[in-house]
Design a protein around this motif. Structure first.
Motif, PDB file in Angstrom:
ATOM      1  N   ARG A   2       6.029  -1.506  -1.507  1.00 38.38           N
ATOM      2  CA  ARG A   2       6.162  -2.794  -0.897  1.00 38.38           C
ATOM      3  C   ARG A   2       7.618  -2.661   0.164  1.00 38.38           C
ATOM      4  O   ARG A   2       7.459  -3.132   1.097  1.00 38.38           O
ATOM      5  N   THR A   5       7.201  -0.387   3.051  1.00 36.32           N
ATOM      6  CA  THR A   5       6.356  -0.903   3.766  1.00 36.32           C
ATOM      7  C   THR A   5       7.063  -1.963   4.853  1.00 36.32           C
ATOM      8  O   THR A   5       7.019  -1.865   6.020  1.00 36.32           O
ATOM      9  N   SER A  10       4.939   0.301   8.687  1.00 36.15           N
ATOM     10  CA  SER A  10       3.550   1.228   8.617  1.00 36.15           C
ATOM     11  C   SER A  10       3.217   1.596   7.363  1.00 36.15           C
ATOM     12  O   SER A  10       4.302   2.250   6.557  1.00 36.15           O
ATOM     13  N   ALA A  11       2.040   0.962   6.787  1.00 40.63           N
ATOM     14  CA  ALA A  11       1.593   1.856   5.413  1.00 40.63           C
ATOM     15  C   ALA A  11       1.659   3.322   5.353  1.00 40.63           C
ATOM     16  O   ALA A  11       2.103   3.750   4.253  1.00 40.63           O
ATOM     17  N   GLU A  12       1.264   4.027   6.248  1.00 39.58           N
ATOM     18  CA  GLU A  12       1.161   5.448   6.422  1.00 39.58           C
ATOM     19  C   GLU A  12       2.756   5.967   6.328  1.00 39.58           C
ATOM     20  O   GLU A  12       2.828   6.919   5.349  1.00 39.58           O
ATOM     21  N   PRO A  70       2.200  -6.327   2.386  1.00 41.83           N
ATOM     22  CA  PRO A  70       1.461  -6.273   1.319  1.00 41.83           C
ATOM     23  C   PRO A  70       1.893  -7.667   0.813  1.00 41.83           C
ATOM     24  O   PRO A  70       3.027  -8.241   0.711  1.00 41.83           O
TER      25      PRO A  70
END
Length: 150
Positions: A2, A5, A10-12, A70
């Motif tokens: 978390r 992010t 960006s999650a990637e 998230p």
């Protein structure tokens, strides 16, 4: 994940940062396990890795990408659409901060890291952490207030 992010937007990229940090934690566990506050130490590693990656990526003129943050937990007083809108608004406001200010705000308010620990991890003074946090929070308040106006 978390924290990463929120830092990267960006999650990637967050997955890449966390993977790099976890590999280092595994490699150096004999040393890291002796630290008094392991969670705070690993959080600092995430921030430092993000800042290092961001410096190298900013040289290529990378533009920040926004993703949904998230969710921390359900909020029964709001509907799903309102929660998504609030998260998107917050993600946009956080992305408008500089890398250092974003790291300071997230470490201080999401992870509960002390100003002294943040200063040590970012290589600056405690006064700098406090002034940057103050400016960042003022910017966030302003950005979020503008977003709530019709």
């Amino acid at each position: 994940m978390r924290l990463a992010t929120l830092l990267t937007g960006s999650a990637e990229e967050a997955a890449d940062v966390v993977q790099d940090v976890l590999m280092r934690v595994y490699r150096d566990w004999h040393r890291i396990s002796a630290v008094e506050y392991v969670d705070a130490y690993v959080s600092r590693m995430v921030v430092n890795r993000h800042l290092s990656r961001a410096r190298s990526l900013s040289r290529r003129d990378r533009r920040e990408r926004l993703v949904a943050v998230p969710e921390a937990g359900p909020s029964p007083s709001h509907g799903v659409a309102e929660r998504i809108a609030e998260r998107d608004e917050l993600a946009t406001a956080l992305a408008s901060l500089g890398r250092r200010q974003r790291a300071i705000v997230l470490l201080r308010h999401v992870d509960g890291v002390s100003d002294e620990e943040i200063a040590a991890s970012l290589g600056c003074s405690t006064v700098t952490v406090r002034s940057q946090a103050s400016r960042a929070l003022a910017h966030l308040r302003s950005a979020l207030a503008e977003g709530s106006r019709p």
